[in-house]
Design an enzyme around this catalytic site. Structure first.
Site, PDB file in Angstrom:
ATOM      1  N   ASP A  55       0.852  -1.196   0.000  1.00 34.90           N
ATOM      2  CA  ASP A  55       0.000   0.000   0.000  1.00 34.90           C
ATOM      3  C   ASP A  55       0.884   1.240   0.000  1.00 34.90           C
ATOM      4  OD1 ASP A  55      -2.295   1.540  -0.002  1.00 34.90           O
ATOM      5  OD2 ASP A  55      -2.645   1.377   2.147  1.00 34.90           O
ATOM      6  N   ASP A  94       2.258   2.675   7.972  1.00 37.97           N
ATOM      7  CA  ASP A  94       1.054   1.941   7.547  1.00 37.97           C
ATOM      8  C   ASP A  94       1.402   0.609   6.878  1.00 37.97           C
ATOM      9  OD1 ASP A  94      -1.620   1.515   7.329  1.00 37.97           O
ATOM     10  OD2 ASP A  94      -2.022   3.086   5.861  1.00 37.97           O
TER      11      ASP A  94
HETATM   12  P1  ADP Z   1      -4.527   4.436   7.871  1.00 36.65           P
HETATM   13  O1  ADP Z   1      -4.069   4.992   6.553  1.00 36.65           O
HETATM   14  O2  ADP Z   1      -4.785   2.962   7.804  1.00 36.65           O
HETATM   15  O3  ADP Z   1      -5.655   5.203   8.470  1.00 36.65           O
HETATM   16  P2  ADP Z   1      -1.889   5.192   8.842  1.00 36.65           P
HETATM   17  O4  ADP Z   1      -0.969   4.275   9.573  1.00 36.65           O
HETATM   18  O5  ADP Z   1      -1.534   5.515   7.440  1.00 36.65           O
HETATM   19  O6  ADP Z   1      -3.355   4.575   8.930  1.00 36.65           O
HETATM   20  O7  ADP Z   1      -2.014   6.522   9.689  1.00 36.65           O
HETATM   21  C1  ADP Z   1      -2.884   7.560   9.296  1.00 36.65           C
HETATM   22  C2  ADP Z   1      -2.166   8.898   9.340  1.00 36.65           C
HETATM   23  O8  ADP Z   1      -1.719   9.164  10.668  1.00 36.65           O
HETATM   24  C3  ADP Z   1      -0.932   8.962   8.480  1.00 36.65           C
HETATM   25  O9  ADP Z   1      -1.217   9.358   7.174  1.00 36.65           O
HETATM   26  C4  ADP Z   1      -0.047   9.958   9.202  1.00 36.65           C
HETATM   27  O10 ADP Z   1      -0.373  11.257   8.792  1.00 36.65           O
HETATM   28  C5  ADP Z   1      -0.452   9.764  10.652  1.00 36.65           C
HETATM   29  N1  ADP Z   1       0.499   8.869  11.347  1.00 36.65           N
HETATM   30  C6  ADP Z   1       0.412   7.534  11.486  1.00 36.65           C
HETATM   31  N2  ADP Z   1       1.440   7.047  12.194  1.00 36.65           N
HETATM   32  C7  ADP Z   1       2.214   8.102  12.528  1.00 36.65           C
HETATM   33  C8  ADP Z   1       3.440   8.259  13.275  1.00 36.65           C
HETATM   34  N3  ADP Z   1       4.060   7.216  13.822  1.00 36.65           N
HETATM   35  N4  ADP Z   1       3.945   9.514  13.419  1.00 36.65           N
HETATM   36  C9  ADP Z   1       3.306  10.570  12.869  1.00 36.65           C
HETATM   37  N5  ADP Z   1       2.171  10.487  12.170  1.00 36.65           N
HETATM   38  C10 ADP Z   1       1.612   9.274  11.984  1.00 36.65           C
HETATM   39 MG    MG Z   2      -2.351   5.240   5.581  1.00 30.18          MG
END
Ligand code: ADP
Ligand code: MG
Length: 398
Positions: A216, A233
């Site tokens: 992804d 992610d």
């Molecule tokens: P999903 O896309 O499945 O909702 P993500 O893991 O991509 O989950 O997280 C969503 C958003 O949260 C990311 O696009 C990013 O902006 C923020 N994010 C996620 N993990 C972190 C992290 N460890 N540090 C900073 N921002 C994060």
């Molecule tokens: Mg994401």
């Protein structure tokens, strides 16, 4: 205990409480009670499958960190100042409603047993499996030296990891959101090009060292921090022995090419990128060689273009040819199972199937006696929680 959250800023509390279901709320309170977290702040992101919150570490967090850092062989890097200072954290809460996960079933639904298990298992368990996978994959990716959040703590469907962001707790922007406004166009292009090359390197290391395909990868799942892209992610990442791993890889490559090309980067042909990621041209997994290998790929590509140009092909036709070749590559058939690999092997012996993307990879696999089923063991540092789901996913088609 509840008072601890109540003490916090009322606006924050409202946000947090509105979106947390009772079970998740209980987990969060436990994390505070166990002093893994000291404060839970606002929402960083609300997505279809997960919400991400900003939090601060509690006194017991450092212990967790040290243990993990030792396990993964990495050094402890304080996220914000002194060791005793709380560090900024991202808490990813996977949504437990099954509807949010409908989209993800294709990854698993091909496997009959998993599909049965999927139907039987409670929503929460299925969601927990994705959280497990994310933790496990982050550990592997981090251990290989690829910039990504450090996973600290997993409790059911709640994953606590290091925040990628600044010392005030502002999360780093996604590649999708960055604009280089106070730089010249040339400088911006140089930065994008640099990022493109770094991401190609990550994909190769992820494939060869971690034995993973992100599956992804996009400008939404890469954060820009301290001049580097950070991979996030990774719950849906698959082992490279997964029957569809190479299809997912091609999609990842396509996403990256599309994005960086929009930024003006001169991207390599996707076929060349695929070979770079999957094959070990220099017979080693040495990551230090990556910039030189990319230079060589560019050099070869340039030479090919020059050769064609000298033989009288017009520049526009060269462009068109690259596009057609990329389209062909994107559609091309890549075998998904061991049986298919052996079918193609015999085809190759008969001198057929020269066009296959897989040819070079195949000859290498056969030479090494490398069977896809062995790969999952050799790649994983930690045969922990993930192995169950991972092997179920990978047993398809045998
Ligand atoms: P999903 O896309 O499945 O909702 P993500 O893991 O991509 O989950 O997280 C969503 C958003 O949260 C990311 O696009 C990013 O902006 C923020 N994010 C996620 N993990 C972190 C992290 N460890 N540090 C900073 N921002 C994060
Ligand atoms: Mg994401």
């Amino acid at each position: 205990l509840e008072d601890k959250i109540r003490e916090k800023d009322k606006a924050d509390r409202a946000t947090v409480e509105k979106v947390l279901d009772p079970a998740t709320r209980l987990i969060m309170l436990n994390l505070i009670n166990n002093e893994i977290l000291s404060e839970i702040h606002g929402v960083i992101s609300t997505g279809k499958e997960a919400n991400v919150y900003h939090a601060l570490s509690g006194p017991r967090m450092d212990e967790q960190r040290r243990t993990l850092a030792l396990e993964s062989g990495g050094a402890v890097q304080p996220v914000c100042g002194e060791q005793q200072q709380p560090v900024h954290l991202a808490v990813k809460v996977y949504k437990t409603a099954i509807l949010a996960f409908k989209d993800r079933t294709p990854y698993a639904s091909e496997d009959f047993r998993l599909r049965a298990a999927y139907k039987k298992s409670s929503h929460r368990q299925m969601v927990k499996m994705w959280a497990d996978k994310e933790m496990h994959n982050l550990k592997r990716i981090r251990a290989a030296g690829i910039p990504c959040p450090e996973p600290f703590h997993l409790r059911l469907h709640v994953l606590v990891m290091g925040l990628i962001g600044d010392s005030h707790g502002w999360p780093a922007p996604r590649l999708h959101n960055i604009k280089f406004e106070d730089t010249t166009l040339d400088e911006a292009l140089a930065t994008w090009t640099d990022m493109y090359r770094q991401v190609l390197g990550y994909m190769r290391i992820m494939y060869q060292r971690c034995k993973l395909v992100h599956a992804d990868l996009s400008e939404y799942n890469l954060l820009y921090h301290e001049g580097k892209p950070y991979v996030i992610d990774v719950s849906q990442a698959v082992g490279h022995e997964h029957p569809r791993a190479l299809d997912f890889l091609r999609l990842d490559i396509k996403n990256m090419s599309n994005f960086f090309e929009r930024k003006g980067v001169d991207c390599l042909p996707e076929r060349a990128v695929f070979n770079f990621i999957v094959l070990m041209e220099d017979g080693s997994q040495d990551t230090e060689n990556i910039p030189a290998m990319l230079d060589e790929l560019y050099e070869n590509h340039k030479k090919e273009l020059e050769k064609e140009y000298e033989s009288g092909v017009a520049v526009e036709d060269l462009e068109a040819k690259k596009e057609v070749d990329t389209e062909v590559f994107r559609q091309q058939y890549i075998p998904r199972t061991l049986e298919q690999v052996y079918d193609i092997e015999s085809e190759l012996e008969k001198g057929e199937g020269d066009e296959l993307v897989y040819k070079a990879l195949l000859s290498q696999k056969v030479a090494n006696g490398d069977r896809p089923s062995d790969a999952s063991e050799s790649g994983a540092e930690d045969n922990d929680t993930d192995s169950e789901s991972g092997s179920q996913l990978s047993q398809h088609g045998k």
